[in-house]
Enzyme design. Structure first.
Site, PDB file in Angstrom:
ATOM      1  N   HIS A   1       0.231  -3.945   8.978  1.00 35.38           N
ATOM      2  CA  HIS A   1       1.685  -3.485   8.970  1.00 35.38           C
ATOM      3  C   HIS A   1       2.279  -3.135  10.147  1.00 35.38           C
ATOM      4  O   HIS A   1       1.604  -2.305  10.944  1.00 35.38           O
ATOM      5  CB  HIS A   1       1.901  -2.889   7.555  1.00 35.38           C
ATOM      6  CG  HIS A   1       2.076  -3.625   6.249  1.00 35.38           C
ATOM      7  ND1 HIS A   1       2.962  -4.218   5.954  1.00 35.38           N
ATOM      8  CD2 HIS A   1       1.031  -3.445   5.417  1.00 35.38           C
ATOM      9  CE1 HIS A   1       2.755  -4.854   4.727  1.00 35.38           C
ATOM     10  NE2 HIS A   1       1.571  -4.352   4.545  1.00 35.38           N
TER      11      HIS A   1
ATOM     12  N   HIS B   1       1.031  -1.252  -0.039  1.00 35.05           N
ATOM     13  CA  HIS B   1      -0.131   0.065   0.123  1.00 35.05           C
ATOM     14  C   HIS B   1       0.882   1.282  -0.064  1.00 35.05           C
ATOM     15  O   HIS B   1       0.630   2.175  -0.843  1.00 35.05           O
ATOM     16  CB  HIS B   1      -0.920  -0.099   1.095  1.00 35.05           C
ATOM     17  CG  HIS B   1      -1.962  -0.936   1.318  1.00 35.05           C
ATOM     18  ND1 HIS B   1      -1.861  -2.271   1.224  1.00 35.05           N
ATOM     19  CD2 HIS B   1      -3.568  -0.707   1.287  1.00 35.05           C
ATOM     20  CE1 HIS B   1      -3.122  -3.022   1.288  1.00 35.05           C
ATOM     21  NE2 HIS B   1      -4.017  -1.867   1.316  1.00 35.05           N
TER      22      HIS B   1
END
Length: 378
Positions: free
Chosen positions: A263, A208
């Site tokens: 993450h 991302h």
């Protein structure tokens, strides 16, 4: 005439003179025929397809390394609770991050053409954006595949089942793992969904973040060049706000990954660095400069272009390939001022040859067929 035939400067047979060069007509603000455009970009398009195929192949491949990890201490306490977060849905799915990092910049670049009106500027902007996005994506999927790491929700999707196979007579500990005191395990103890486990082993770096920063930092550079935010005049505040809106968007996309526990912070930082690196590189490949305000808006040509001029006025002048009319920009006058530590010090054409020395190419005898001209430079 063969596609791969080399067109050199060999003398024409029996004449002793060099043959005429093969040129591509090039006009900065005019749309070329489809065939001519395709001849300049076909290798790029092919490279994009190949890189896309390689990237998808690596993306869908299972993680390369066999990773060892602890689960419990001997007293039953979880060793790394930072890997025990629950699996949640992404606040911003990966497809949406890629969409925002590509479509928003393209839309804004297209809107800028209302003022700029240059086919080759739009071509270079979109192609440069794709350079950044695709190369950054392939770069990060290889890192995920070969390096990776445990996501914050790894233990939740792994669902470890540690078999009780007895107690070691020497240490008095369960002899089911490996490493020191047998507290390390591999994914063989996982009982969860295989696809989710594979994904949870590929945390580093953040895809991302990579996509967001590759696309939106490229847009930042484009806006700076076209609006002349850091230039030879003091712009109004809205330009600074508009300039940093893409950076805010990229940061929000990246930061959301630490909120939904997809993450770790270092995955996000690494993705941002990778994306920014490719955005800077791609922009400089397609434009004459990144930071020099006098010509960071100038799209670069490809190949042996006849009729290409680094001129700053007229129908095909690059001086008008900006979206502002302040300080003479957009009227062929904005580049009349130099700045210390730019590519040339002082006024254009001053010390060191100025812009002429930077942009001129080819031989030194002034032959039109092999020189990029700089108009309006003295």
């Amino acid at each position: 005439m063969g596609l791969f035939n080399r067109r050199g400067n060999t003398a024409a047979a029996g004449t002793g003179t060099a043959p005429a060069h093969q040129y591509t007509e090039y006009h900065t603000n005019r749309r070329p025929p489809m065939g001519q455009w395709f001849r300049t970009v076909w290798l790029d398009l092919l490279t994009m397809v190949v890189l896309g195929a390689v990237g998808l192949g690596v993306y869908y491949a299972p993680p390369a390394p066999t990773r060892s990890f602890p689960v419990y201490f001997q007293d039953g306490e979880i060793v790394y609770p930072q890997f025990a977060y629950p699996l949640r849905k992404n606040i911003i799915p990966i497809w949406l991050a890629a969409f925002l990092a590509s479509i928003i910049p393209i839309f804004i670049m297209a809107c800028m053409q209302i003022r700029i009106r240059s086919f080759w500027d739009f071509n270079n902007a979109v192609m440069g954006l794709l350079y950044a996005l695709i190369n950054a994506a392939v770069f990060q999927v290889f890192l995920k595949w070969l390096i990776g790491g445990l996501r914050p929700h790894f233990l939740a999707v792994c669902k470890p089942r540690i078999p009780e196979v007895g107690v070691d007579g020497v240490t008095g500990l369960l002899n089911t793992g490996n490493g020191l005191r047998q507290i390390m395990y591999t994914r063989t103890i996982c009982s969860g969904d295989t696809k989710e486990i594979n994904d949870s082993l590929e945390s580093f770096p953040s895809g991302h973040s990579t996509a967001a920063f590759a696309g939106l930092v490229f847009l930042y550079l484009y806006l700076n060049a076209k609006l002349k935010v850091f230039s030879n005049y003091a712009p109004h505040m809205w330009k600074l706000t508009a300039l940093y809106a893409p950076i805010l968007g990229a940061t929000l996309i990246a930061g959301s990954l630490t909120i939904d526990e997809y993450h770790h912070w270092y995955d996000v930082v690494a993705g941002a660095i990778i994306g920014t690196m490719f955005a800077l590189s791609a922009y400089r490949m397609m434009y004459a400069s990144i930071w020099d305000f006098r010509f960071n808006h100038v799209p670069l040509p490809r190949g042996n272009m006849r009729g290409f001029h680094y001129g700053f006025s007229g129908e095909d002048g690059w001086g008008e390939a900006v979206a502002t009319r302040k300080a003479g920009w957009g009227e062929g006058e904005g580049m009349a001022t130099g700045a210390p530590f730019d590519a040339a010090h002082g006024a254009m054409g001053g010390a060191g040859g100025g812009l002429r020395g930077i942009l001129n190419g080819g031989n030194h005898n002034g032959a039109t067929h092999n020189t990029h001209k700089v108009e309006g430079v003295v």
